[in-house]
Design an enzyme around this catalytic site. Structure first.
Site, PDB file in Angstrom:
ATOM      1  N   SER A 165       8.987 159.173  53.611  1.00 57.74           N
ATOM      2  CA  SER A 165      10.386 158.657  54.457  1.00 57.74           C
ATOM      3  C   SER A 165      11.161 158.867  53.700  1.00 57.74           C
ATOM      4  O   SER A 165      11.848 160.150  53.428  1.00 57.74           O
ATOM      5  CB  SER A 165      10.009 157.204  55.022  1.00 57.74           C
ATOM      6  OG  SER A 165      11.637 156.398  55.942  1.00 57.74           O
ATOM      7  N   ASP A 234       5.702 159.686  65.385  1.00 53.98           N
ATOM      8  CA  ASP A 234       6.182 159.004  64.476  1.00 53.98           C
ATOM      9  C   ASP A 234       7.345 158.805  65.869  1.00 53.98           C
ATOM     10  O   ASP A 234       8.439 159.835  66.165  1.00 53.98           O
ATOM     11  CB  ASP A 234       7.503 160.261  63.660  1.00 53.98           C
ATOM     12  CG  ASP A 234       7.544 159.268  62.465  1.00 53.98           C
ATOM     13  OD1 ASP A 234       8.572 157.824  62.718  1.00 53.98           O
ATOM     14  OD2 ASP A 234       7.538 159.368  61.426  1.00 53.98           O
ATOM     15  N   HIS A 263       4.859 156.110  62.370  1.00 60.56           N
ATOM     16  CA  HIS A 263       5.952 156.612  61.251  1.00 60.56           C
ATOM     17  C   HIS A 263       5.443 155.286  60.060  1.00 60.56           C
ATOM     18  O   HIS A 263       5.484 155.661  58.835  1.00 60.56           O
ATOM     19  CB  HIS A 263       7.303 155.209  61.015  1.00 60.56           C
ATOM     20  CG  HIS A 263       7.600 156.252  60.063  1.00 60.56           C
ATOM     21  ND1 HIS A 263       8.607 157.235  59.752  1.00 60.56           N
ATOM     22  CD2 HIS A 263       9.094 155.244  59.249  1.00 60.56           C
ATOM     23  CE1 HIS A 263       9.630 157.434  58.581  1.00 60.56           C
ATOM     24  NE2 HIS A 263       9.753 155.684  58.196  1.00 60.56           N
TER      25      HIS A 263
END
Length: 286
Positions: A165, A234, A263
């Site tokens: 991320s 995601d 995610h």
């Protein structure tokens, strides 16, 4: 990623004067809110300080370590050794929580890929004091890289750079500055400006943000073997963002779609296939 808490709203947006401003002054006010009120970093970084769990809670031996940055901030991290490890991974985590929230992931990654892991908290997270910005994440990253090489005595040929991320942006920057065996970017975004368009499509805040985290630019400079992974479901950073990052990177590179993963559950939803792909990439990148 872009989140405004109620407390932030009370501090920075309660003034009735804002309601009287015309549309022509909107961008000026927005810029003031982002910079003068410090909202930008509040939108990007969501640290917690309490360490709820440690590797010992899942049966792993570890070292609780501290190291100091170039600007004299003392950061905290964990080293989780594996007796059969052929490589050590330095892990740059995402923008929320702290290292204590990654314990289950650490356990699975450690056991299934048979690598040693060093994971640390940026300033403001866990037991690392201060507050984060794009600039300080790079300072912290440099300090972590230097610590692993000099104090843990891991040679570049045995070092894996991993980021997830927002941490993928920090990892990408580190990969342009430091040598490694391989680089792994999971659930990356193209840039903060791109994410601003996705999260707030009606507000043109991208050009107003001082943070860039321009992963697209960084990956074109990475020379080590690169693996990009992204959950195809995601809900926070769209799958297409990972595809764009991969397209911008130079060879050698690989892309692995994590089927059914969102995610925050890639390491669970990916199942054994996810760990096999990681293990194979690490072993063939010698």
């Amino acid at each position: 990623m872009f989140r405004l808490t109620q407390n932030d709203q009370v501090k920075c947006c309660r003034s009735a004067a804002l309601q009287r401003l015309g549309a022509g002054n909107f961008l000026i006010v927005l810029l003031w809110l982002l910079t003068g009120c410090g909202l930008e970093n509040r939108l990007l970084f969501h640290p917690t300080t309490a360490i709820a769990r440690t590797p010992r809670d899942v049966g792993l031996d570890y070292l609780d370590l501290y190291f100091t940055t170039a600007d004299n901030v003392r950061l905290n991290g964990w080293f989780i050794p594996h007796p059969q490890a052929s490589a050590t991974m330095i892990w740059f985590h995402g923008n929320a929580g702290n290292i204590g929230d990654r314990v289950d992931n650490i356990k699975l990654l450690h056991d299934k890929t048979r690598i040693s892991i060093f994971i640390f908290d940026y300033r403001g997270y866990g037991r690392s004091p201060g507050s984060s910005s794009e600039t300080t994440t790079y300072i912290d990253g440099d300090a972590a890289m230097n610590f692993v090489r000099t104090q843990l005595q891991v040679e570049s040929k045995n070092l894996l750079i991993f980021g997830r991320s927002l941490g993928a942006a920090v990892a990408a920057e580190m990969a342009t500055r430091h040598g490694s065996r391989a680089v792994i970017l999971e659930s990356p975004f193209a840039s903060i400006s791109d994410m601003a368009k996705i999260v707030l499509p009606a507000l043109p805040i991208g050009p107003l943000l001082s943070a860039k985290f321009d992963v697209i630019d960084k990956v074109g400079k990475i020379t080590a073997p690169l693996l990009v992974l992204h959950g195809d479901q995601d809900e926070i950073i769209p799958f297409e963002q990972g595809q764009r990052v991969f397209a911008a990177a130079r060879q050698p590179k690989q892309f692995y779609p994590i089927k059914g993963a969102g995610h925050n559950d890639t390491f669970i939803a990916g199942g054994d296939g996810y760990y096999e792909r990681l293990k194979n990439f690490i072993e063939t990148s010698r």
